[in-house]
Design an enzyme around this catalytic site. Structure first.
Site, PDB file in Angstrom:
ATOM      1  N   GLU A   1       5.696  -5.356   7.392  1.00 33.13           N
ATOM      2  CA  GLU A   1       5.010  -4.551   8.192  1.00 33.13           C
ATOM      3  C   GLU A   1       5.576  -4.271   9.428  1.00 33.13           C
ATOM      4  O   GLU A   1       5.541  -3.172  10.034  1.00 33.13           O
ATOM      5  CB  GLU A   1       3.620  -5.049   8.318  1.00 33.13           C
ATOM      6  CG  GLU A   1       2.744  -4.790   7.150  1.00 33.13           C
ATOM      7  CD  GLU A   1       2.888  -5.931   6.153  1.00 33.13           C
ATOM      8  OE1 GLU A   1       2.419  -5.940   4.966  1.00 33.13           O
ATOM      9  OE2 GLU A   1       3.459  -6.805   6.507  1.00 33.13           O
TER      10      GLU A   1
ATOM     11  N   GLY B   1       0.529  -5.052   0.389  1.00 32.49           N
ATOM     12  CA  GLY B   1      -0.884  -4.896  -0.359  1.00 32.49           C
ATOM     13  C   GLY B   1      -0.807  -5.790  -1.597  1.00 32.49           C
ATOM     14  O   GLY B   1      -1.949  -6.380  -2.140  1.00 32.49           O
TER      15      GLY B   1
ATOM     16  N   GLY C   1       0.840  -1.204   0.040  1.00 26.70           N
ATOM     17  CA  GLY C   1       0.122   0.006   0.038  1.00 26.70           C
ATOM     18  C   GLY C   1       0.825   1.254  -0.144  1.00 26.70           C
ATOM     19  O   GLY C   1       1.920   1.038   0.417  1.00 26.70           O
TER      20      GLY C   1
ATOM     21  N   ASP D   1      -0.997  -7.227   7.406  1.00 33.67           N
ATOM     22  CA  ASP D   1      -2.443  -7.392   7.573  1.00 33.67           C
ATOM     23  C   ASP D   1      -2.943  -8.151   6.064  1.00 33.67           C
ATOM     24  O   ASP D   1      -2.275  -9.003   5.832  1.00 33.67           O
ATOM     25  CB  ASP D   1      -3.087  -6.072   7.286  1.00 33.67           C
ATOM     26  CG  ASP D   1      -2.257  -4.916   6.248  1.00 33.67           C
ATOM     27  OD1 ASP D   1      -1.406  -5.392   5.925  1.00 33.67           O
ATOM     28  OD2 ASP D   1      -3.104  -4.118   6.159  1.00 33.67           O
TER      29      ASP D   1
END
Length: 470
Positions: free
Chosen positions: A169, A146, A95, A177
């Site tokens: 992350e 992502g 992301g 995530d």
């Protein structure tokens, strides 16, 4: 999701009544051409088109992709969905967290906007995870964060010699995530825990051996694969599983073989793999640190791993470990709803902005100054709060129905260690028999013999004339 999807694939049937939200649409100010859509016969392609930013995912891209997926799901002309990235470097590096970090510094409104982005992203991942048509992801190049979310929940995940997989992350004060709560605990042994906490990278064929990718192809054949997939036709009454099987057979046509084990031995194997299971089996981060400090058989690896973990956000480490242990029991729907709560809390935590600035925005990158700075300061109560939605945060509403606790398309990956164990315990056969069984069952899929041989080398032993799993 259309009713026919539930008929052709019962595994996607919702376990509970679940309302879906209206599909997001483009907004004024969204970037033009950051996603390209094409069609070739029965193939519909989604090409992430921000090559200068390694195709990092933002809200503009997600809002463009959603309506196309919904449109294609209803179309009798669309047979297969392909996800790829523009340029030669990445499918998607994650992301656009730099934009989110800057947004968070604006205060509560910015933090809520960032949380809303994750809601959109997770909704897209869930739609892919429960899609009623075959989805293929070309993990050609960097596939992180992502990008993993766009890939991992698809039935077909194609690694190439250029693949670089990671869930990085914890290096930026966040948590793995995009469904990491679901797929990481379901990897062999404690490899998912290890990959999540350390952000270790898997290059090329290692993504196949670990269970991240389902196939390994050379990047030079991807254009031909695309052409061949576009030519596949399915009878209207052909169920999803049969369509998936047809795609799987097509992939095999283009394999140029795997790198030899002499050239590229399995990374998470042998003594290192055994040490991963020994050291990362615990439910407290402090226990993992203690196990690594005591590790003697793989001492050099353990010391390197300790150094890596010591540079990570203590909050991220503890939240991530809790997430993985809980995620073993979550269904795919609960996964994204729970992760949305966790993401909302991280957007309000100082480590995310600090981590992104230190690792991604500072030139050169610097060590982040985490708050709290030590594991001891991250109490159980602190971790508990991450798994409770902020007071002003509503439960994430998804855009597709469907739920499950195990991937219904798991059979397209190499056999898991759990599957190998079950067969050995049931049959009590020797290594050759076990290897032959899985090779035959997979239709002589490349990588099966190598994977099963590695597992048996660690876990199979002959005692008293009988083969036993150890």
């Amino acid at each position: 999701m259309p009713l026919r999807a539930k008929v052709t694939n019962p595994a996607f049937g919702a376990t509970a009544s679940m309302s879906t939200s209206p599909v997001p649409k483009e907004k004024r100010g969204d970037e033009p051409d950051d996603v390209l859509f094409n069609q070739l016969y029965g193939l519909r392609s989604i090409e992430l088109n921000r090559p200068k930013k390694l195709n990092s995912l933002n809200g503009s891209m997600v809002r463009k992709i959603f309506p196309r997926l919904k449109e294609w799901e209803k179309s009798h002309l669309a047979n297969i969905i392909l996800i790829s990235g523009a340029g030669s470097k990445a499918l998607c590096a994650g992301g656009d967290v730099a934009a989110l970090a800057l947004q968070n510094e604006e205060g509560q409104r910015g933090q809520q906007a960032s949380t809303d982005f994750f809601g959109l992203e997770y909704g897209l991942d869930h739609t892919i995870a429960t899609y009623s048509k075959p989805v293929i992801s070309f993990m050609d190049g960097i596939t992180m964060g992502g990008g993993v979310g766009l890939s991992m929940h698809a039935p077909f995940r194609i690694a190439t010699e250029k693949t670089v997989f990671a869930m990085p992350e914890t290096t930026i004060g966040f948590f793995p995530d995009v469904g990491g709560s679901f797929f990481l605990p379901r990897l062999d042994g404690e490899t998912g825990t290890y990959l999540a906490l350390t952000s270790e990278r898997l290059n090329g064929v290692q993504a196949l051996y670990s269970g991240i990718a389902t196939h390994y192809l050379h990047s030079s054949v991807l254009a031909n694969v695309t052409q061949r997939l576009s030519e596949l036709t399915f009878a209207d009454n052909l169920g999803l599983q049969d369509r998936l099987d047809a795609v799987n057979k097509t992939m095999a046509e283009f394999s140029l073989g795997l790198p030899s084990l002499q050239e590229e031995p399995i990374l998470l194997a042998g003594g290192i793999r055994a040490a991963i299971d020994r050291c990362f089996q615990f439910n407290e981060v402090e226990e993992i640190f203690a196990a690594l400090e005591k590790e003697q058989e793989q001492k050099e690896w353990a010391q390197k791993t300790l150094k890596t973990l010591s540079s990570r956000s203590p909050t991220s480490l503890k939240v991530t470990l809790r997430q993985l242990r809980l995620g073993k029991k979550w269904g795919i729907t609960e996964t994204f709803q729970r992760e949305h709560d966790i993401a909302a809390n991280f957007m309000r935590h100082p480590d995310f902005v600090e981590g992104v600035k230190a690792r991604l925005m500072s030139k050169p990158p610097r060590q982040a100054e985490w708050s709290p700075a030590t594991l001891a300061e991250v109490t159980t109560e602190v971790v508990d709060k991450f798994f409770t939605a902020p007071e002003d945060q509503e439960k994430l509403q998804l855009f597709s129905e469907g739920d499950y606790h195990q991937y219904p398309h798991q059979r397209f990956a190499l056999p898991s260690e759990a599957e190998i164990e079950a067969h050995v315990r049931a049959r009590r056969r020797g290594a050759d028999d076990v290897i032959n069984h899985f090779v035959e069952e997979s239709g002589h899929k490349e990588g099966v013999a190598e994977k099963v041989s590695e597992v048996l080398g660690r876990r199979l032993k002959k005692e008293g004339g009988e083969w036993k799993w150890i």
